[in-house]
Scaffold this motif. Sequence first.
Motif, PDB file in Angstrom:
ATOM      1  N   GLN A 128       2.936   1.911   4.243  1.00 52.04           N
ATOM      2  CA  GLN A 128       1.501   2.200   4.286  1.00 52.04           C
ATOM      3  C   GLN A 128       0.786   1.623   3.076  1.00 52.04           C
ATOM      4  O   GLN A 128      -0.320   1.111   3.182  1.00 52.04           O
ATOM      5  CB  GLN A 128       1.287   3.708   4.350  1.00 52.04           C
ATOM      6  CG  GLN A 128       1.708   4.263   5.685  1.00 52.04           C
ATOM      7  CD  GLN A 128       0.942   5.492   6.064  1.00 52.04           C
ATOM      8  OE1 GLN A 128       0.432   6.191   5.220  1.00 52.04           O
ATOM      9  NE2 GLN A 128       0.855   5.760   7.347  1.00 52.04           N
ATOM     10  N   HIS A 129       1.460   1.677   1.933  1.00 50.25           N
ATOM     11  CA  HIS A 129       0.893   1.118   0.714  1.00 50.25           C
ATOM     12  C   HIS A 129       0.598  -0.373   0.913  1.00 50.25           C
ATOM     13  O   HIS A 129      -0.504  -0.847   0.626  1.00 50.25           O
ATOM     14  CB  HIS A 129       1.883   1.343  -0.427  1.00 50.25           C
ATOM     15  CG  HIS A 129       1.490   0.708  -1.705  1.00 50.25           C
ATOM     16  ND1 HIS A 129       0.504   1.231  -2.510  1.00 50.25           N
ATOM     17  CD2 HIS A 129       1.939  -0.410  -2.313  1.00 50.25           C
ATOM     18  CE1 HIS A 129       0.366   0.453  -3.554  1.00 50.25           C
ATOM     19  NE2 HIS A 129       1.228  -0.548  -3.470  1.00 50.25           N
ATOM     20  N   PHE A 130       1.592  -1.100   1.456  1.00 49.23           N
ATOM     21  CA  PHE A 130       1.405  -2.538   1.672  1.00 49.23           C
ATOM     22  C   PHE A 130       0.356  -2.808   2.738  1.00 49.23           C
ATOM     23  O   PHE A 130      -0.427  -3.743   2.635  1.00 49.23           O
ATOM     24  CB  PHE A 130       2.735  -3.185   2.069  1.00 49.23           C
ATOM     25  CG  PHE A 130       3.566  -3.557   0.881  1.00 49.23           C
ATOM     26  CD1 PHE A 130       3.448  -4.816   0.314  1.00 49.23           C
ATOM     27  CD2 PHE A 130       4.459  -2.672   0.333  1.00 49.23           C
ATOM     28  CE1 PHE A 130       4.198  -5.162  -0.785  1.00 49.23           C
ATOM     29  CE2 PHE A 130       5.214  -2.998  -0.766  1.00 49.23           C
ATOM     30  CZ  PHE A 130       5.085  -4.253  -1.329  1.00 49.23           C
ATOM     31  N   GLN A 131       0.342  -1.949   3.785  1.00 48.06           N
ATOM     32  CA  GLN A 131      -0.615  -2.105   4.873  1.00 48.06           C
ATOM     33  C   GLN A 131      -2.046  -1.974   4.340  1.00 48.06           C
ATOM     34  O   GLN A 131      -2.913  -2.773   4.648  1.00 48.06           O
ATOM     35  CB  GLN A 131      -0.323  -1.025   5.920  1.00 48.06           C
ATOM     36  CG  GLN A 131      -1.259  -0.997   7.087  1.00 48.06           C
ATOM     37  CD  GLN A 131      -0.781  -1.936   8.170  1.00 48.06           C
ATOM     38  OE1 GLN A 131       0.267  -2.549   8.019  1.00 48.06           O
ATOM     39  NE2 GLN A 131      -1.546  -2.073   9.219  1.00 48.06           N
ATOM     40  N   LEU A 133       9.300  -2.862   8.852  1.00 48.57           N
ATOM     41  CA  LEU A 133       8.925  -2.767  10.268  1.00 48.57           C
ATOM     42  C   LEU A 133      10.157  -2.833  11.159  1.00 48.57           C
ATOM     43  O   LEU A 133      10.126  -2.383  12.298  1.00 48.57           O
ATOM     44  CB  LEU A 133       7.968  -3.894  10.652  1.00 48.57           C
ATOM     45  CG  LEU A 133       6.501  -3.635  10.393  1.00 48.57           C
ATOM     46  CD1 LEU A 133       5.679  -4.830  10.800  1.00 48.57           C
ATOM     47  CD2 LEU A 133       6.041  -2.409  11.161  1.00 48.57           C
ATOM     48  N   VAL A 134      11.244  -3.419  10.666  1.00 48.97           N
ATOM     49  CA  VAL A 134      12.482  -3.429  11.438  1.00 48.97           C
ATOM     50  C   VAL A 134      13.329  -2.203  11.111  1.00 48.97           C
ATOM     51  O   VAL A 134      13.840  -1.532  12.003  1.00 48.97           O
ATOM     52  CB  VAL A 134      13.289  -4.720  11.170  1.00 48.97           C
ATOM     53  CG1 VAL A 134      14.602  -4.696  11.930  1.00 48.97           C
ATOM     54  CG2 VAL A 134      12.483  -5.932  11.576  1.00 48.97           C
ATOM     55  N   PHE A 135      13.447  -1.900   9.804  1.00 48.55           N
ATOM     56  CA  PHE A 135      14.364  -0.845   9.374  1.00 48.55           C
ATOM     57  C   PHE A 135      13.958   0.530   9.909  1.00 48.55           C
ATOM     58  O   PHE A 135      14.792   1.275  10.424  1.00 48.55           O
ATOM     59  CB  PHE A 135      14.432  -0.810   7.835  1.00 48.55           C
ATOM     60  CG  PHE A 135      15.321   0.270   7.296  1.00 48.55           C
ATOM     61  CD1 PHE A 135      16.689   0.098   7.265  1.00 48.55           C
ATOM     62  CD2 PHE A 135      14.791   1.467   6.833  1.00 48.55           C
ATOM     63  CE1 PHE A 135      17.525   1.094   6.784  1.00 48.55           C
ATOM     64  CE2 PHE A 135      15.623   2.468   6.353  1.00 48.55           C
ATOM     65  CZ  PHE A 135      16.985   2.275   6.324  1.00 48.55           C
ATOM     66  N   ILE A 136      12.661   0.863   9.791  1.00 42.84           N
ATOM     67  CA  ILE A 136      12.226   2.218  10.143  1.00 42.84           C
ATOM     68  C   ILE A 136      12.491   2.542  11.617  1.00 42.84           C
ATOM     69  O   ILE A 136      13.141   3.539  11.910  1.00 42.84           O
ATOM     70  CB  ILE A 136      10.741   2.428   9.765  1.00 42.84           C
ATOM     71  CG1 ILE A 136      10.585   2.335   8.245  1.00 42.84           C
ATOM     72  CG2 ILE A 136      10.260   3.785  10.234  1.00 42.84           C
ATOM     73  CD1 ILE A 136       9.151   2.249   7.795  1.00 42.84           C
ATOM     74  N   LEU A 154      14.173  11.308   5.571  1.00 48.15           N
ATOM     75  CA  LEU A 154      14.887  10.081   5.240  1.00 48.15           C
ATOM     76  C   LEU A 154      13.937   8.882   5.271  1.00 48.15           C
ATOM     77  O   LEU A 154      14.056   7.952   4.469  1.00 48.15           O
ATOM     78  CB  LEU A 154      16.023   9.876   6.252  1.00 48.15           C
ATOM     79  CG  LEU A 154      16.843   8.595   6.148  1.00 48.15           C
ATOM     80  CD1 LEU A 154      17.723   8.670   4.924  1.00 48.15           C
ATOM     81  CD2 LEU A 154      17.686   8.398   7.382  1.00 48.15           C
ATOM     82  N   LEU A 155      12.964   8.920   6.222  1.00 49.41           N
ATOM     83  CA  LEU A 155      12.109   7.757   6.427  1.00 49.41           C
ATOM     84  C   LEU A 155      10.806   7.839   5.648  1.00 49.41           C
ATOM     85  O   LEU A 155      10.025   6.895   5.656  1.00 49.41           O
ATOM     86  CB  LEU A 155      11.811   7.588   7.914  1.00 49.41           C
ATOM     87  CG  LEU A 155      13.027   7.221   8.754  1.00 49.41           C
ATOM     88  CD1 LEU A 155      12.646   7.127  10.218  1.00 49.41           C
ATOM     89  CD2 LEU A 155      13.616   5.903   8.288  1.00 49.41           C
ATOM     90  N   VAL A 156      10.574   8.978   4.983  1.00 52.98           N
ATOM     91  CA  VAL A 156       9.261   9.160   4.372  1.00 52.98           C
ATOM     92  C   VAL A 156       9.003   8.120   3.271  1.00 52.98           C
ATOM     93  O   VAL A 156       7.912   7.550   3.196  1.00 52.98           O
ATOM     94  CB  VAL A 156       9.109  10.613   3.867  1.00 52.98           C
ATOM     95  CG1 VAL A 156       9.027  10.721   2.380  1.00 52.98           C
ATOM     96  CG2 VAL A 156       7.910  11.250   4.499  1.00 52.98           C
ATOM     97  N   VAL A 157      10.028   7.814   2.485  1.00 54.75           N
ATOM     98  CA  VAL A 157       9.819   6.833   1.413  1.00 54.75           C
ATOM     99  C   VAL A 157       9.521   5.443   1.989  1.00 54.75           C
ATOM    100  O   VAL A 157       8.507   4.831   1.629  1.00 54.75           O
ATOM    101  CB  VAL A 157      11.023   6.823   0.450  1.00 54.75           C
ATOM    102  CG1 VAL A 157      10.881   5.717  -0.574  1.00 54.75           C
ATOM    103  CG2 VAL A 157      11.153   8.162  -0.231  1.00 54.75           C
TER     104      VAL A 157
END
Lengths: 284, 333
Positions: B321-324, B262-265, B312-315
Amino acid sequence: MTSRGLFSKSMLGFGFVFLYVPILSMIFYSFNNSRLVTVWDSANSPTLKWYARLFDDSQVLSAAWLSIQVAAMTATGAVILGTLAGLVLSRFGPFKGRAFLQGLTTAPLVMPEVITGLSMLLLFVTLEQLLNAAFGWQFDRGVMTITIAHITFTMAYVTVVVQSRLASFDDSLEEAALDLGARPARVFFRITVPLILPAILSGWLLAFTLSWDDLVVTQFVSGPGSNTLPMVIFSRVRLGVSPVVNALATIMVLIVALGVILSAILMRRQEQRRKREEQMAASG
Amino acid sequence: MKLATARMSRAAPGRLGPVWTFLFRYGPPRWTEYVLRNWSGQRLVIAVPYLWLLVFFLVPFLIVLKISFAEFSPLGRPPYEPVFQWLEEGALQIKLLIGSYVYLFNEPLYVSSWIYSVKVALISTLLCLCLGYPMAYAIARATPTYRNVFLMLVILPFWTSFLLRVYAWIGLLKTDGVINNFLLWLGIIDEPMSMLYTSFAVYIGIVYSYLPFMILPLYSNLEKHDNTLLEAASDLGAGPIKSFMRITLPLSFPGIVAGSLLVFIPAVGEYVIPSLLGRTDQLMVAKLLSDEFFLNRDWPKASAVAIAMLMLLVVPIMIFQHFQNKELQANRR
């Protein structure tokens, strides 16, 4: 155990200092007479000079009014769409394309703002051309396009809030109402909406705040002459500090703090009332 | 109304021709009737948010993708040449110009700003974790009354304007700013340090703005931990550091991942913080995109930057989203 407790507690204290010193210093220096803002002019301070300037500043005031209008429309639109999306995702069971919808609603949460802004602008330009070619319609980018863009990225937040609220209780009440013959729309408005009302309200406030704050997306989709408050602030502080902005910030922080304190008091009262009712129910 | 119809029929042979023929043949009364008869209320309810997101979120990306393969025209605006074109022999021609992308990875200015953006985002995320983890830990261990107060204090800045909170740091960091004046007054330094318009200022700005996003997922994870595990560990003779490393830290891994992403993206694509606090000689990607668009009017290149940033951000986004989804399912149970 205690040494670790001490470390995390002192980090907590440091964190709060870190979070609040900038805001407090901004408030403090809004009363400074000097144009340099951070050089305290002790002979003529504290002063309300910059507040007077702020309320004479027609550019800031009209931008603030525009931002309020956009934010209110955005919040209302986002609440309607976000509630529907939250309802669909948590109550409609598996349907074709559910996972895709879930992805579409959470993606705007983490999308960098420049990408959202650019893509929305390119959409509006394309729409403009298509409508012009088909009907000869013309539309200018402005309040309308800003609102649509804001609704799109804020509805994701409303969806998450509503969805997690709906997930926190089961649908037995709704099912009972359906069994008793209520039509789905009636069940929604009489049962579901009152139950998720807190989530809807906080979703509305969240969407309002996000829209009120947004700079990057707005910069892309706004047209000439429609400057929102963040755009005006950004153009002023780009080249350094400005005392009028400090005064504006102080007023905004005060409004938010008042709102939070009021809502805390209201929530506390509600909780006390609930406790009293529970006690009465237990004794009577 | 008459005017509109006249214009429509004149436009009919154009690109939208088939659409109009369809709409006139199955005129409005017919297809609305069809929709009402065949779509139950439930489908309509699903359709409203779905359509909105398709039109205003997914379609725009396809347009960006299309324009990123187009040729730069000095006028800036489309129409660009269509990507797909029916040739006279009936063959489908697909024309993709990858010039913008080649430029993206060869131009030194671009390459350095990609590396710089990722570096800034990584360092800020790490700093945010170092500050946010102990804070979340202390909040989770506090008594319930304090806990609510602390949480409110963490969330409160989030409700005040992001732009103004970043602005506040200009006043603190500049050469005659609050921090320099204070340190000079204390006598710790002899001359003011230059902190504004450096990478350091950007790290501070990002940590400051995104700290709540780090603390909240960590808190909601740490709060659920079972204290008996720690008690058992200490009964068995593990010291506080060992039991933290072997129990608390591994258990809080999902919180660390969620908070860090949530910070990095958003930090990779951050625009406001580097423009107000950051270096002027080293741009971050978001600033590059907006300069390419607003200053150079080079829409294809700006679009290519957007697509590359997304790749770059897709991964990280997929992991998030998986964790969400996992979190939402866990709440339901």
